[in-house]
Design a protein around this motif. Sequence first.
Motif, PDB file in Angstrom:
ATOM      1  N   GLY A  83       1.185  -1.324   0.373  1.00  0.00           N
ATOM      2  CA  GLY A  83      -0.051  -0.227   0.179  1.00  0.00           C
ATOM      3  C   GLY A  83       0.606   1.088   0.239  1.00  0.00           C
ATOM      4  O   GLY A  83       2.043   0.993  -0.303  1.00  0.00           O
ATOM      5  N   PRO A  84       0.151   2.253  -0.224  1.00  0.00           N
ATOM      6  CA  PRO A  84       1.424   3.939  -0.327  1.00  0.00           C
ATOM      7  C   PRO A  84       1.716   3.942   1.177  1.00  0.00           C
ATOM      8  O   PRO A  84       2.980   4.438   1.302  1.00  0.00           O
ATOM      9  N   GLY A  85       1.342   3.669   2.366  1.00  0.00           N
ATOM     10  CA  GLY A  85       1.680   3.666   3.436  1.00  0.00           C
ATOM     11  C   GLY A  85       1.644   2.597   4.219  1.00  0.00           C
ATOM     12  O   GLY A  85       1.013   1.292   4.186  1.00  0.00           O
ATOM     13  N   PRO A  86       2.805   2.002   5.540  1.00  0.00           N
ATOM     14  CA  PRO A  86       2.303   1.511   6.526  1.00  0.00           C
ATOM     15  C   PRO A  86       1.253   0.591   6.773  1.00  0.00           C
ATOM     16  O   PRO A  86       1.341  -0.722   6.891  1.00  0.00           O
ATOM     17  N   MET A  87       0.277   1.672   7.219  1.00  0.00           N
ATOM     18  CA  MET A  87      -0.691   0.994   8.017  1.00  0.00           C
ATOM     19  C   MET A  87      -1.442   0.319   6.869  1.00  0.00           C
ATOM     20  O   MET A  87      -1.842  -0.859   7.051  1.00  0.00           O
ATOM     21  N   LEU A  88      -1.230   0.614   4.823  1.00  0.00           N
ATOM     22  CA  LEU A  88      -2.755  -0.120   4.508  1.00  0.00           C
ATOM     23  C   LEU A  88      -1.937  -0.917   3.939  1.00  0.00           C
ATOM     24  O   LEU A  88      -2.422  -1.635   3.673  1.00  0.00           O
ATOM     25  N   ALA A  89      -0.157  -0.992   4.049  1.00  0.00           N
ATOM     26  CA  ALA A  89       0.483  -2.765   3.688  1.00  0.00           C
ATOM     27  C   ALA A  89      -0.480  -3.757   4.705  1.00  0.00           C
ATOM     28  O   ALA A  89      -0.449  -4.408   4.974  1.00  0.00           O
ATOM     29  N   ARG A  90      -0.334  -3.137   6.099  1.00  0.00           N
ATOM     30  CA  ARG A  90      -0.424  -3.914   6.920  1.00  0.00           C
ATOM     31  C   ARG A  90      -1.921  -4.232   7.550  1.00  0.00           C
ATOM     32  O   ARG A  90      -1.901  -5.724   6.652  1.00  0.00           O
ATOM     33  N   MET A  91      -2.005  -3.806   6.674  1.00  0.00           N
ATOM     34  CA  MET A  91      -4.237  -4.297   6.403  1.00  0.00           C
ATOM     35  C   MET A  91      -4.353  -4.365   5.132  1.00  0.00           C
ATOM     36  O   MET A  91      -5.120  -5.617   5.128  1.00  0.00           O
ATOM     37  N   ALA A  92      -4.041  -4.241   4.092  1.00  0.00           N
ATOM     38  CA  ALA A  92      -3.680  -5.752   2.838  1.00  0.00           C
ATOM     39  C   ALA A  92      -2.836  -6.699   2.832  1.00  0.00           C
ATOM     40  O   ALA A  92      -3.799  -8.115   2.607  1.00  0.00           O
ATOM     41  N   ALA A  93      -1.959  -7.132   3.876  1.00  0.00           N
ATOM     42  CA  ALA A  93      -1.540  -8.519   4.500  1.00  0.00           C
ATOM     43  C   ALA A  93      -2.583  -9.066   4.924  1.00  0.00           C
ATOM     44  O   ALA A  93      -2.517 -10.723   5.354  1.00  0.00           O
ATOM     45  N   ARG A  94      -3.539  -8.750   5.754  1.00  0.00           N
ATOM     46  CA  ARG A  94      -4.537  -9.022   6.924  1.00  0.00           C
ATOM     47  C   ARG A  94      -5.548  -9.889   5.990  1.00  0.00           C
ATOM     48  O   ARG A  94      -6.040 -11.284   6.344  1.00  0.00           O
ATOM     49  N   GLU A  95      -5.499  -9.236   4.894  1.00  0.00           N
ATOM     50  CA  GLU A  95      -6.336 -10.170   3.887  1.00  0.00           C
ATOM     51  C   GLU A  95      -6.563 -10.973   2.750  1.00  0.00           C
ATOM     52  O   GLU A  95      -6.495 -11.888   1.971  1.00  0.00           O
ATOM     53  N   ALA A  96      -4.998 -11.051   2.529  1.00  0.00           N
ATOM     54  CA  ALA A  96      -4.302 -11.576   1.761  1.00  0.00           C
ATOM     55  C   ALA A  96      -4.014 -13.281   2.390  1.00  0.00           C
ATOM     56  O   ALA A  96      -3.881 -13.899   3.648  1.00  0.00           O
ATOM     57  N   VAL A  97      -4.284 -13.227   1.041  1.00  0.00           N
ATOM     58  CA  VAL A  97      -3.465 -14.960   1.301  1.00  0.00           C
ATOM     59  C   VAL A  97      -2.564 -15.432   1.187  1.00  0.00           C
ATOM     60  O   VAL A  97      -1.853 -15.129   0.378  1.00  0.00           O
ATOM     61  N   PRO A  98      -2.685 -17.085   1.886  1.00  0.00           N
ATOM     62  CA  PRO A  98      -0.574 -17.031   2.661  1.00  0.00           C
ATOM     63  C   PRO A  98       0.201 -17.999   0.648  1.00  0.00           C
ATOM     64  O   PRO A  98      -0.794 -18.013   0.188  1.00  0.00           O
TER      65      PRO A  98
END
Length: 326
Positions: A83-98
Motif C-alpha cells: 500500500g501507499p503507507g505502512p498502515m495500508l500495507a499491514r491491513m492488506a496483508a491481513r486479507e492476503a492468502v498465504p
Amino acid sequence: MILYVRFLLPPASEEAGAEAMLPDLLGVAGDISPVVQALPPDAALVDVRGAERYFGRDTAELASLLRVRALAHCGVDCVIGAGPGPMLARMAAREAVPGTTLVVARDETAAFLADKPVAALDGVGRATARTLSAYGLDSAGRVADAPIAVVQRILGARAGREVWERARGIDRTTVVPDALSSSVAAERSFPFDELDRTQHRRALLSLAEELGTRMRGEHEVCRSLTLTVRYADRSTTVRTRTLCEPTAHSAALTGAAYALYASLALQRARVRGLSLRAEGLMPAERATRQLSFDPADERARRIEAVADQARARFGPRAVLPGSLAA
C-alpha cells in the motif's frame, strides 16, 4: 509503495525462537531494497519505491521476486500486503492468502477502507472504537465522511485528527531501517482446536519464558503485555495489562499472562492459537525495580541468570520449566 511481509515460519522455528531465522530473511529483502525495517518475530516493512525504478518492475512483481527468493534461500513462504503507507500495507496483508500479494493502490484506498471497522485502523483501540460507534462512526468510511471537527470533538484535537486522517488512508509513518522495535512477540499454534485450559496455560508459560529470555538477551524490559487468543472461527480476543514495574523476569511475565488469560473467563473455548506481545520496551539499565526482602524472589532471579547462560551456550531448550519438559 510499501510492502508488509509476514514470513510463515515453521512451528519448529517457533520453539527455537522465531527470530533466529529473521536476519536471513531480512537479508533477502535487503537485496531488493535497502530500506527494510524489522518487525520481530516474523515480519518486516520494505519501502520499494526506489527499487521499482532500479529494477524496472512494479510493486506486485517485486513482491513476487521477494517471495521466490525467500523460498529459494530460506525455504520460507510469506504473506505480503502492499500500500501507499505502512498502515495500508499491514491491513492488506491481513486479507492476503498465504503465498499471495494483495496490493492496494493509492486510488483504491477509499474503496478498500470504506467498509472496514474503525477498530482496524492503526491507533484505534477497543475504547476508542466503542466511543466512535456510539456516535454511529463504526466504519472507516463513515469516519472519513464525517467533518474533522466532529471527530475532534468526540476524541480530542490530536487523536481526532489522527483517526480522521487514517480513515482516509493518510499515514505519516515511514519505514525506518534498523529501527529499534518497541515490542517483541511470540506465538503458539495448536495442531487441533484446543479446549484444555491446562494446555492453554502451558502455552502461556512457554511464551512468557521465550519473551523473557529474548528481552534479557537484549538487555531490555517491557512495560506491558498483550495477550491475543485466536479461536477456531478465526475470531480473536485481545487483552492488555500494564505491569507493576518494567521487567523481563519470566516469573513476573508468566503471572501477568495467567492473569490476562483468567480475565477472559473462557469456558471450553476452541482455541486455535495464543500470542503474547511484550510492549513498551526500554533499556534494562533505565528501569527501576522495587527491592524485595523475599529470598525466594532473589533465588529465582539468580537461577534465571544461570539458565540464560546455559541457553546461550547449549541452545534455547537447554533449560525448561518442569511442566514444559514433561
